[in-house]
Design an enzyme around this catalytic site. Structure first.
Site, PDB file in Angstrom:
ATOM      1  N   ASP A  31       7.558  36.749 -40.277  1.00  0.00           N
ATOM      2  CA  ASP A  31       7.093  36.785 -38.655  1.00  0.00           C
ATOM      3  C   ASP A  31       5.560  36.883 -38.770  1.00  0.00           C
ATOM      4  O   ASP A  31       4.097  35.750 -38.418  1.00  0.00           O
ATOM      5  CB  ASP A  31       7.761  36.918 -37.348  1.00  0.00           C
ATOM      6  CG  ASP A  31       8.327  36.204 -37.241  1.00  0.00           C
ATOM      7  OD1 ASP A  31       9.222  35.233 -38.395  1.00  0.00           O
ATOM      8  OD2 ASP A  31       9.574  36.536 -36.486  1.00  0.00           O
ATOM      9  N   SER A  80      23.709   1.040 -30.321  1.00  0.00           N
ATOM     10  CA  SER A  80      24.293   2.491 -30.342  1.00  0.00           C
ATOM     11  C   SER A  80      25.108   1.767 -31.038  1.00  0.00           C
ATOM     12  O   SER A  80      25.332   1.183 -32.526  1.00  0.00           O
ATOM     13  CB  SER A  80      24.684   2.240 -28.603  1.00  0.00           C
ATOM     14  OG  SER A  80      25.544   2.992 -29.076  1.00  0.00           O
ATOM     15  N   GLU A 116      27.724  10.715 -42.122  1.00  0.00           N
ATOM     16  CA  GLU A 116      26.826  11.979 -41.774  1.00  0.00           C
ATOM     17  C   GLU A 116      27.685  12.658 -40.974  1.00  0.00           C
ATOM     18  O   GLU A 116      28.117  11.768 -39.613  1.00  0.00           O
ATOM     19  CB  GLU A 116      25.563  11.084 -41.279  1.00  0.00           C
ATOM     20  CG  GLU A 116      24.624  11.288 -42.488  1.00  0.00           C
ATOM     21  CD  GLU A 116      23.515  10.173 -41.814  1.00  0.00           C
ATOM     22  OE1 GLU A 116      23.386   9.903 -40.253  1.00  0.00           O
ATOM     23  OE2 GLU A 116      22.509   9.485 -42.447  1.00  0.00           O
ATOM     24  N   LYS A 118      27.770  13.100 -36.794  1.00  0.00           N
ATOM     25  CA  LYS A 118      27.125  12.821 -35.529  1.00  0.00           C
ATOM     26  C   LYS A 118      26.241  13.692 -34.920  1.00  0.00           C
ATOM     27  O   LYS A 118      27.580  14.638 -34.401  1.00  0.00           O
ATOM     28  CB  LYS A 118      28.420  12.348 -34.545  1.00  0.00           C
ATOM     29  CG  LYS A 118      27.430  11.312 -33.598  1.00  0.00           C
ATOM     30  CD  LYS A 118      29.436   9.889 -33.729  1.00  0.00           C
ATOM     31  CE  LYS A 118      28.227   9.279 -32.804  1.00  0.00           C
ATOM     32  NZ  LYS A 118      27.370   9.868 -30.670  1.00  0.00           N
ATOM     33  N   ASP A 120      25.717  15.287 -31.316  1.00  0.00           N
ATOM     34  CA  ASP A 120      25.750  15.478 -30.403  1.00  0.00           C
ATOM     35  C   ASP A 120      24.834  15.677 -29.346  1.00  0.00           C
ATOM     36  O   ASP A 120      24.463  17.070 -29.024  1.00  0.00           O
ATOM     37  CB  ASP A 120      26.692  16.016 -30.122  1.00  0.00           C
ATOM     38  CG  ASP A 120      27.733  15.927 -28.523  1.00  0.00           C
ATOM     39  OD1 ASP A 120      27.528  14.749 -27.744  1.00  0.00           O
ATOM     40  OD2 ASP A 120      27.969  17.178 -27.812  1.00  0.00           O
ATOM     41  N   TYR A 228      16.889  10.339 -38.811  1.00  0.00           N
ATOM     42  CA  TYR A 228      17.890   9.852 -39.941  1.00  0.00           C
ATOM     43  C   TYR A 228      17.552   8.761 -40.420  1.00  0.00           C
ATOM     44  O   TYR A 228      18.654   8.011 -40.318  1.00  0.00           O
ATOM     45  CB  TYR A 228      19.678  10.237 -39.501  1.00  0.00           C
ATOM     46  CG  TYR A 228      19.996   9.813 -37.807  1.00  0.00           C
ATOM     47  CD1 TYR A 228      19.109   8.728 -37.612  1.00  0.00           C
ATOM     48  CD2 TYR A 228      20.326  10.711 -36.965  1.00  0.00           C
ATOM     49  CE1 TYR A 228      19.953   8.213 -36.231  1.00  0.00           C
ATOM     50  CE2 TYR A 228      20.838  10.725 -35.924  1.00  0.00           C
ATOM     51  CZ  TYR A 228      20.051   9.547 -35.233  1.00  0.00           C
ATOM     52  OH  TYR A 228      20.502   9.233 -34.095  1.00  0.00           O
ATOM     53  N   LYS A 318      34.850   8.776 -34.281  1.00  0.00           N
ATOM     54  CA  LYS A 318      34.854   9.728 -32.976  1.00  0.00           C
ATOM     55  C   LYS A 318      36.498  11.447 -33.527  1.00  0.00           C
ATOM     56  O   LYS A 318      37.598  10.488 -33.585  1.00  0.00           O
ATOM     57  CB  LYS A 318      35.245   9.258 -31.791  1.00  0.00           C
ATOM     58  CG  LYS A 318      33.302   8.294 -31.646  1.00  0.00           C
ATOM     59  CD  LYS A 318      32.866   8.675 -31.033  1.00  0.00           C
ATOM     60  CE  LYS A 318      32.829  10.189 -29.933  1.00  0.00           C
ATOM     61  NZ  LYS A 318      31.582   9.357 -29.208  1.00  0.00           N
ATOM     62  N   CYS A 412      40.429  37.283   0.873  1.00  0.00           N
ATOM     63  CA  CYS A 412      40.482  37.793  -0.591  1.00  0.00           C
ATOM     64  C   CYS A 412      41.586  38.119  -0.756  1.00  0.00           C
ATOM     65  O   CYS A 412      42.296  39.870  -0.294  1.00  0.00           O
ATOM     66  CB  CYS A 412      39.277  39.055  -0.395  1.00  0.00           C
ATOM     67  SG  CYS A 412      39.222  39.692  -2.373  1.00  0.00           S
ATOM     68  N   CYS A 415      41.526  42.931  -1.372  1.00  0.00           N
ATOM     69  CA  CYS A 415      41.391  43.282  -0.736  1.00  0.00           C
ATOM     70  C   CYS A 415      41.335  42.476   0.257  1.00  0.00           C
ATOM     71  O   CYS A 415      41.096  43.844   1.525  1.00  0.00           O
ATOM     72  CB  CYS A 415      39.342  43.476  -0.825  1.00  0.00           C
ATOM     73  SG  CYS A 415      38.000  42.102  -0.384  1.00  0.00           S
ATOM     74  N   CYS A 430      34.162  36.433  -1.250  1.00  0.00           N
ATOM     75  CA  CYS A 430      34.533  37.653  -0.670  1.00  0.00           C
ATOM     76  C   CYS A 430      33.254  38.611  -0.586  1.00  0.00           C
ATOM     77  O   CYS A 430      32.216  39.172  -1.364  1.00  0.00           O
ATOM     78  CB  CYS A 430      35.148  38.458  -1.379  1.00  0.00           C
ATOM     79  SG  CYS A 430      35.069  40.375  -1.254  1.00  0.00           S
ATOM     80  N   CYS A 435      35.262  45.917  -2.279  1.00  0.00           N
ATOM     81  CA  CYS A 435      36.254  44.792  -2.620  1.00  0.00           C
ATOM     82  C   CYS A 435      36.638  45.521  -4.099  1.00  0.00           C
ATOM     83  O   CYS A 435      36.004  45.280  -5.451  1.00  0.00           O
ATOM     84  CB  CYS A 435      36.228  43.944  -2.964  1.00  0.00           C
ATOM     85  SG  CYS A 435      37.093  42.655  -3.351  1.00  0.00           S
TER      86      CYS A 435
HETATM   87  S1  IVH Z   1      22.571   6.504 -36.582  1.00  0.00           S
HETATM   88  C1  IVH Z   1      21.816   1.773 -35.482  1.00  0.00           C
HETATM   89  N1  IVH Z   1      23.013   8.395 -36.840  1.00  0.00           N
HETATM   90  O1  IVH Z   1      24.856   8.603 -32.314  1.00  0.00           O
HETATM   91  C2  IVH Z   1      22.729   3.083 -35.719  1.00  0.00           C
HETATM   92  N2  IVH Z   1      23.186   7.931 -34.596  1.00  0.00           N
HETATM   93  O2  IVH Z   1      26.538   6.915 -30.132  1.00  0.00           O
HETATM   94  C3  IVH Z   1      21.526   4.225 -34.547  1.00  0.00           C
HETATM   95  N3  IVH Z   1      23.939  10.014 -33.320  1.00  0.00           N
HETATM   96  O3  IVH Z   1      22.160   6.214 -30.399  1.00  0.00           O
HETATM   97  C4  IVH Z   1      22.377   5.979 -35.153  1.00  0.00           C
HETATM   98  N4  IVH Z   1      23.820  11.097 -34.594  1.00  0.00           N
HETATM   99  O4  IVH Z   1      21.868   8.693 -30.914  1.00  0.00           O
HETATM  100  C5  IVH Z   1      22.908   7.656 -36.369  1.00  0.00           C
HETATM  101  N5  IVH Z   1      23.824  11.109 -37.816  1.00  0.00           N
HETATM  102  C6  IVH Z   1      23.660  10.082 -36.829  1.00  0.00           C
HETATM  103  C7  IVH Z   1      23.612  10.036 -35.854  1.00  0.00           C
HETATM  104  C8  IVH Z   1      23.890   9.409 -34.895  1.00  0.00           C
HETATM  105  C9  IVH Z   1      23.525  10.883 -33.857  1.00  0.00           C
HETATM  106  C10 IVH Z   1      23.681   8.807 -32.281  1.00  0.00           C
HETATM  107  C11 IVH Z   1      22.598   8.370 -31.767  1.00  0.00           C
HETATM  108  C12 IVH Z   1      23.128   6.833 -31.681  1.00  0.00           C
HETATM  109  C13 IVH Z   1      24.700   7.509 -30.926  1.00  0.00           C
HETATM  110  C14 IVH Z   1      25.135   6.554 -30.917  1.00  0.00           C
END
Ligand code: IVH
Length: 675
Positions: A31, A80, A116, A118, A120, A228, A318, A412, A415, A430, A435
């Site tokens: 660092d 999506s 890949e 996904k 969150d 991605y 999922k 409570c 106590c 409380c 307590c």
């Molecule tokens: S590809 C048209 N790759 O999941 C394809 N999405 O449920 C666009 N997400 O809106 C998405 N990891 O925000 C892609 N490795 C990944 C992802 C990913 C998370 C999210 C993304 C998308 C949502 C859909």
């Protein structure tokens, strides 16, 4: 080498090391060396203002403050993903793709996919033009989102400038902003200490962070990103024919790419990947809720096409929700150290993602009512990102009799005091400071690592000390003898002696630890540190007015009022006096007796930017006169960073390591109150 050349070289080097650290998690230098590079660059830029570049790594923070968020349109809609939940649905997806590509179902030719993780988090579109970050826009409704450029610029994983000849034309790099689990836990711990509502999961916390208007605060949150996808105008498509080449290209530009992607030859390999990650995902430092499967061949994607909402060439798998059904035996309540009453559920033990679960949290009275869970119900429990599982809902079967709705107890259970709930709060409390439940939790907090750091004072010992009436408050701890302790269950002479030594050591700690440990509502670790740094002694804090406390950076109205009312309470005054009588240190070094007070002893300051009221030299002299030290670069030991006008790069490092900041006014107050 000319300064201009050196500046370019430094920017390249710094970006390289930012990438090693934030993108690849594999730093090459320490660092301090990194700081030295940044410092050299900042100095050179200061000396050659004509060479300053808005995308220089010294410029991540700064710029104008965000004012609300403008909306911005995406280059192409941000779609999506359709979801699948089992192997069968994945095979159907493969069939649809094969049909669209005209590959017979029975033919042996597998389709090439990339699988890949996904992430969150929340999706983000980063516009780069001539390789420079120009805009960052949230997904919004898919067509247009919110312009959060200022906030994205402080996320060090996101390159401000791409390297290795990226396209000149404007293009969008798309990906996900997320909060690593460790940063999420840290953030919730801090919120809990301040009695602010905690975030349910890292995703919500990240979404909240990216949309805050205070981008200094964003920097402290520890957000990261993965990319991605590249969306470019048809005539400026970068040189990638497949998705795996796209990922390699992104990585070559210095963009963060999650490294566990895999090219899968056919759907069987995809299914194997999903299977592998179902359990393995728990070992990742971030949350993932599934796998994204994408057609590898980019030209083939156009053939397969998309619906209004989803691409047909990709799908999300999922992971099965980590849920289980079990019987709720009884709803019970706990009382925390501040008196907060929290309902929770005793469950029939059930196996849930690797552990046996018997307890689930129910947060507060409203939550129990909202979900209408009752004693004896069959309930669905779920493990989210948190360690303690929660109850999703009761499973109600027609005609099955249920117990009456749950009622919050009026007294409570520890106590017997009447529980109270201020109208504007969600929690019942409380209010009895004696307590036993509050004392137990309070002692554990007092002894915790970030407070008085008394190793060995754990739950079972605290339970015994309280139930045997050996300890009623923190001060009683210091009267415990080796003989008394040695008599307790699971304690021998040796552990008793160790504990007494630990207690003894805790007498000599810094004041902030006591202020944190003593359990003043709304005073977390940071607040305690700020108060100690400003007042240096319990006596001075006791004498301080709410206004004086409020003028301390990091101390707001709520905290100041809470400290004042705590110190005004006669019981607490007695407690503090007894702690002092037990030899617990009540002031930081050199406050009393010394000829010149040295209230800043042991504190290292870093100054960045220009101060208007006094020169750098005067500021440094003043700090030194008060016993403090001034350093040229931020390290973990830096107590404060003083931020003047046009701050330099030091602030980035300070924000990365969470060094408290003082603006000029606050700094003046600090050095003036100490005269
Ligand atoms: S590809 C048209 N790759 O999941 C394809 N999405 O449920 C666009 N997400 O809106 C998405 N990891 O925000 C892609 N490795 C990944 C992802 C990913 C998370 C999210 C993304 C998308 C949502 C859909």
């Amino acid at each position: 080498m000319t300064p201009a050349d050196r500046i370019l070289e430094l920017r390249r080097l710094i970006r390289h090391h930012e990438e090693r650290y934030y993108v690849l998690d594999d730093p090459e230098i320490a660092d301090v060396e990194f700081d030295a590079l940044l410092r050299e660059l900042a100095d050179l830029e200061a000396a050659h203002p004509e060479l300053v570049d808005p995308d220089s790594p010294t410029q991540r923070v700064g710029g104008r403050p965000a004012e609300g968020f403008a909306t911005a349109k995406h280059l192409a809609p941000m779609l999506s993903l359709d979801n699948t939940y089992d192997e069968g649905e994945l095979r159907e997806f493969d069939q649809r793709v094969r049909r669209a590509l005209g590959i017979a179902a029975e033919a042996g030719t597998p389709v090439g996919y990339v699988a890949e993780l996904k992430i969150d988090g929340l999706s983000i579109a980063l516009t780069y033009e001539q390789g420079r970050l120009r805009r960052a826009v949230t997904r919004g409704d898919g067509v247009q989102g919110e312009d959060v450029t200022q906030n994205a610029r402080v996320i060090q994983a996101i390159p401000l400038v791409l390297r290795d000849s990226p396209p000149e034309a404007a293009m969008e790099v798309r990906g996900e902003i997320y909060l690593p689990r460790a940063a999420f836990t840290r953030m919730n711990d801090e919120r809990e200490a301040r009695e602010e509502p905690v975030f349910a999961n890292p995703r919500n916390a990240a979404a909240g962070a990216i949309r805050t208007l205070d981008h200094g605060a964003v920097a402290k949150r520890g957000l990261r990103a993965f990319t991605y996808q590249i969306v470019a105008p048809a005539d400026a498509t970068p040189a990638a024919a497949t998705h795996h080449e796209t990922l390699a290209l992104l990585a070559s530009w210095g963009c963060p790419v999650e490294r566990h992607w895999r090219v899968c030859d056919g759907i069987d390999a995809v299914i194997a990947y999903c299977e592998e990650w179902r359990e393995a995902r728990h070992s990742l430092p971030f949350d993932t809720d599934g796998v994204v499967i994408k057609l590898d061949d980019l030209a083939a994607r156009d053939t397969v096409g998309h619906t209004a909402k989803f691409p047909r060439w990709a799908v999300a798998f999922k992971f099965p929700a980590e849920q289980a059904t079990t019987r709720l035996i009884k709803i019970d309540v706990n009382v925390g150290r501040t008196g907060r009453v929290t309902p929770f559920a005793w469950l029939e033990p059930v196996h849930l993602s690797g552990t046996t679960v018997q307890l689930a949290t129910l947060h507060n009275e409203q939550e129990v009512k909202r979900r209408d869970v009752r004693d004896g119900d069959l309930v669905i429990v779920e493990k989210g990102g948190e360690i303690i599982p929660k109850i999703v809902k009761p499973v109600i079967r027609d005609g099955e009799p249920r117990n009456p709705p749950w009622q919050m107890p009026t007294t409570c259970k520890f106590c017997g005091s009447t529980l109270v709930k201020p109208d504007d709060e969600v929690d019942w409390r409380c209010e009895n400071v004696s307590c036993p439940a509050r004392i137990r939790r309070g002692l554990l907090h007092f002894a915790s690592r970030r407070a008085m750091n008394i190793e060995g004072l754990g739950e079972s010992l605290v339970d015994q000390l309280v139930s045997k009436a050996l300890v009623h408050d923190y001060a009683d701890l210091y009267a415990l003898t080796v003989d008394q302790l040695a008599e307790l269950e699971r304690m021998g002479k040796k552990s008793a002696a160790n504990l007494v030594a630990e207690l003894d050591a805790s007498r000599h700690l810094e004041l902030w630890r006591l202020l944190h440990g003593i359990g003043i509502r709304h005073v977390g670790e940071r607040g305690a540190q700020a108060l100690a740094a400003a007042f240096h002694s319990m006596a001075r804090l006791r004498a301080a007015t709410v206004e004086q406390m409020q003028s301390v950076p990091d101390v707001g109205t709520v905290v100041a009022a809470s400290v004042r009312s705590f110190l005004d309470e006669p019981r607490n005054q007695t407690l503090v006096d007894r702690l002092a009588a037990a030899g617990v240190r009540m002031e930081d070094e050199h406050v009393e007796g010394a000829e010149t007070p040295k209230p800043l002893a042991g504190q290292t300051f870093v100054i960045t930017g220009t101060l208007d009221q006094l020169t750098r030299e005067a500021a440094e002299e003043r700090i030194a006169a008060l016993g403090g030290k001034v350093s040229g670069s931020v390290s973990k030991k830096t107590r404060w960073i003083v931020v003047g006008r046009d701050p330099g790069s030091k602030i980035e490092k300070a924000r990365a390591v969470g060094t408290p900041e003082l603006d000029e006014a606050a700094f003046l107050k600090l050095i003036m109150t100490d005269q």
